[in-house]
Motif scaffolding. Sequence first.
Motif, PDB file in Angstrom:
ATOM      1  N   PRO A  57      25.125   4.907 -34.820  1.00 47.27           N
ATOM      2  CA  PRO A  57      25.972   5.607 -34.452  1.00 47.27           C
ATOM      3  C   PRO A  57      25.712   6.348 -33.145  1.00 47.27           C
ATOM      4  CG  PRO A  57      25.613   5.891 -36.942  1.00 47.27           C
ATOM      5  CD  PRO A  57      24.573   4.749 -36.163  1.00 47.27           C
ATOM      6  N   ASP A  58      26.595   6.234 -32.349  1.00 46.15           N
ATOM      7  CA  ASP A  58      26.237   6.962 -31.009  1.00 46.15           C
ATOM      8  C   ASP A  58      26.866   8.355 -31.092  1.00 46.15           C
ATOM      9  OD1 ASP A  58      29.149   6.543 -30.755  1.00 46.15           O
ATOM     10  OD2 ASP A  58      29.000   5.384 -28.974  1.00 46.15           O
ATOM     11  N   ASN A  59      26.719   9.069 -32.153  1.00 42.38           N
ATOM     12  CA  ASN A  59      27.298  10.481 -32.064  1.00 42.38           C
ATOM     13  C   ASN A  59      26.337  11.476 -31.621  1.00 42.38           C
ATOM     14  OD1 ASN A  59      25.755   9.884 -34.322  1.00 42.38           O
ATOM     15  ND2 ASN A  59      27.031  11.104 -35.797  1.00 42.38           N
ATOM     16  N   HIS A  60      25.265  11.308 -31.263  1.00 43.67           N
ATOM     17  CA  HIS A  60      24.348  12.249 -30.434  1.00 43.67           C
ATOM     18  C   HIS A  60      24.936  12.749 -29.356  1.00 43.67           C
ATOM     19  CE1 HIS A  60      20.821  14.023 -28.618  1.00 43.67           C
ATOM     20  NE2 HIS A  60      20.299  14.133 -29.574  1.00 43.67           N
ATOM     21  N   ARG A  61      24.659  13.835 -28.940  1.00 41.03           N
ATOM     22  CA  ARG A  61      25.263  14.243 -27.714  1.00 41.03           C
ATOM     23  C   ARG A  61      24.776  13.390 -26.320  1.00 41.03           C
ATOM     24  NH1 ARG A  61      21.129  17.266 -26.070  1.00 41.03           N
ATOM     25  NH2 ARG A  61      20.069  19.049 -27.594  1.00 41.03           N
ATOM     26  N   ALA A  62      23.691  13.169 -26.321  1.00 43.18           N
ATOM     27  CA  ALA A  62      23.174  12.520 -25.176  1.00 43.18           C
ATOM     28  C   ALA A  62      23.390  11.142 -24.980  1.00 43.18           C
ATOM     29  CB  ALA A  62      21.460  12.427 -25.166  1.00 43.18           C
ATOM     30  N   VAL A  63      23.856  10.300 -25.964  1.00 49.80           N
ATOM     31  CA  VAL A  63      24.004   8.938 -26.117  1.00 49.80           C
ATOM     32  C   VAL A  63      25.371   8.474 -25.448  1.00 49.80           C
ATOM     33  CG1 VAL A  63      24.442   6.895 -27.676  1.00 49.80           C
ATOM     34  CG2 VAL A  63      22.725   8.472 -28.430  1.00 49.80           C
ATOM     35  N   LYS A  64      26.275   8.925 -25.676  1.00 55.03           N
ATOM     36  CA  LYS A  64      27.729   8.551 -24.804  1.00 55.03           C
ATOM     37  C   LYS A  64      27.553   8.729 -23.442  1.00 55.03           C
ATOM     38  CE  LYS A  64      30.504   9.007 -29.012  1.00 55.03           C
ATOM     39  NZ  LYS A  64      31.740   9.597 -29.615  1.00 55.03           N
ATOM     40  N   PRO A  65      27.124   9.850 -22.796  1.00 49.43           N
ATOM     41  CA  PRO A  65      26.981   9.911 -21.135  1.00 49.43           C
ATOM     42  C   PRO A  65      25.875   8.861 -20.922  1.00 49.43           C
ATOM     43  CG  PRO A  65      26.790  11.962 -22.196  1.00 49.43           C
ATOM     44  CD  PRO A  65      26.892  11.035 -23.591  1.00 49.43           C
ATOM     45  N   TYR A  66      24.853   8.397 -21.504  1.00 59.04           N
ATOM     46  CA  TYR A  66      23.881   7.403 -21.249  1.00 59.04           C
ATOM     47  C   TYR A  66      24.508   6.020 -21.539  1.00 59.04           C
ATOM     48  CZ  TYR A  66      19.946   4.236 -22.221  1.00 59.04           C
ATOM     49  OH  TYR A  66      19.168   3.321 -22.176  1.00 59.04           O
ATOM     50  N   LYS A  67      25.190   5.687 -22.352  1.00 57.66           N
ATOM     51  CA  LYS A  67      25.995   4.373 -22.369  1.00 57.66           C
ATOM     52  C   LYS A  67      27.198   4.417 -21.326  1.00 57.66           C
ATOM     53  CE  LYS A  67      27.811   3.117 -26.338  1.00 57.66           C
ATOM     54  NZ  LYS A  67      28.417   3.155 -27.796  1.00 57.66           N
ATOM     55  N   ALA A  68      27.704   5.328 -21.041  1.00 54.91           N
ATOM     56  CA  ALA A  68      28.962   5.428 -19.920  1.00 54.91           C
ATOM     57  C   ALA A  68      27.926   5.057 -18.615  1.00 54.91           C
ATOM     58  CB  ALA A  68      29.543   6.601 -19.988  1.00 54.91           C
ATOM     59  N   ALA A  69      27.122   5.634 -18.441  1.00 55.61           N
ATOM     60  CA  ALA A  69      26.338   5.508 -17.278  1.00 55.61           C
ATOM     61  C   ALA A  69      25.732   3.973 -16.957  1.00 55.61           C
ATOM     62  CB  ALA A  69      24.999   6.630 -16.816  1.00 55.61           C
ATOM     63  N   LEU A  70      25.112   3.583 -17.965  1.00 59.02           N
ATOM     64  CA  LEU A  70      24.782   2.147 -18.002  1.00 59.02           C
ATOM     65  C   LEU A  70      25.901   1.179 -17.716  1.00 59.02           C
ATOM     66  CD1 LEU A  70      22.424   2.005 -21.045  1.00 59.02           C
ATOM     67  CD2 LEU A  70      21.544   2.133 -18.521  1.00 59.02           C
ATOM     68  N   VAL A  71      26.822   1.347 -18.542  1.00 56.76           N
ATOM     69  CA  VAL A  71      28.200   0.467 -18.261  1.00 56.76           C
ATOM     70  C   VAL A  71      28.422   0.651 -16.790  1.00 56.76           C
ATOM     71  CG1 VAL A  71      30.572  -0.168 -19.009  1.00 56.76           C
ATOM     72  CG2 VAL A  71      28.968   0.393 -20.885  1.00 56.76           C
ATOM     73  N   GLU A  72      28.807   1.765 -16.346  1.00 51.86           N
ATOM     74  CA  GLU A  72      29.242   1.916 -14.963  1.00 51.86           C
ATOM     75  C   GLU A  72      28.491   1.269 -13.830  1.00 51.86           C
ATOM     76  OE1 GLU A  72      29.618   5.725 -12.097  1.00 51.86           O
ATOM     77  OE2 GLU A  72      30.229   6.116 -13.994  1.00 51.86           O
ATOM     78  N   ASP A  73      27.063   1.300 -14.162  1.00 51.89           N
ATOM     79  CA  ASP A  73      26.396   0.595 -13.394  1.00 51.89           C
ATOM     80  C   ASP A  73      25.796  -0.808 -13.475  1.00 51.89           C
ATOM     81  OD1 ASP A  73      26.105   2.988 -11.949  1.00 51.89           O
ATOM     82  OD2 ASP A  73      24.069   3.653 -13.022  1.00 51.89           O
ATOM     83  N   GLY A  74      26.697  -1.246 -14.695  1.00 45.39           N
ATOM     84  CA  GLY A  74      26.613  -2.684 -15.168  1.00 45.39           C
ATOM     85  C   GLY A  74      25.134  -3.133 -15.623  1.00 45.39           C
ATOM     86  N   ILE A  75      24.588  -2.073 -16.235  1.00 48.62           N
ATOM     87  CA  ILE A  75      23.200  -2.199 -16.936  1.00 48.62           C
ATOM     88  C   ILE A  75      23.383  -2.678 -18.393  1.00 48.62           C
ATOM     89  CG2 ILE A  75      20.917  -1.356 -17.334  1.00 48.62           C
ATOM     90  CD1 ILE A  75      21.525   0.471 -14.973  1.00 48.62           C
TER      91      ILE A  75
END
Length: 129
Positions: A57-75
């Motif tokens: 589960p991605d409910n840790h506070r650091a995970v959602k911004p991390y995932k969003a940044a990866l997707v935004e950069d196409g990683i």
Amino acid sequence: MRINLTTVFVDDQDKALRFYTEVLGFVKKEEVPLGEHRWLTVVSPEQPDGTELLLEPDNHRAVKPYKAALVEDGIPAAQFAVDNVHAEYDRLHRLGVRFTQEPTALGPVTVTVLDDTCGNLIQLAQFHR
């Protein structure tokens, strides 16, 4: 030493389990209740005792911004090896999977990138050895 477990963070474990098993073709290995979530892993049917993928589960506070940044950069968050990337692309495309990159040859590898519906990009790779 060997890799035993790796993690992909997902926004919904049930949705992730359906996608990773019914669409990608992995099989459920472990499912252990842990409060509101589960220890939930899948494996390749070709290697049932191989490396497990934890659908965390991605409910840790650091995970959602991390995932969003990866997707935004196409990683991609993970890479899975396939025997024929073009065949997998065609099969998954027919199932309605959204791709962010069509199969692309990059020297000794051909890759494609898909959206796992759970907040991640996943790269499929065919190595030409």
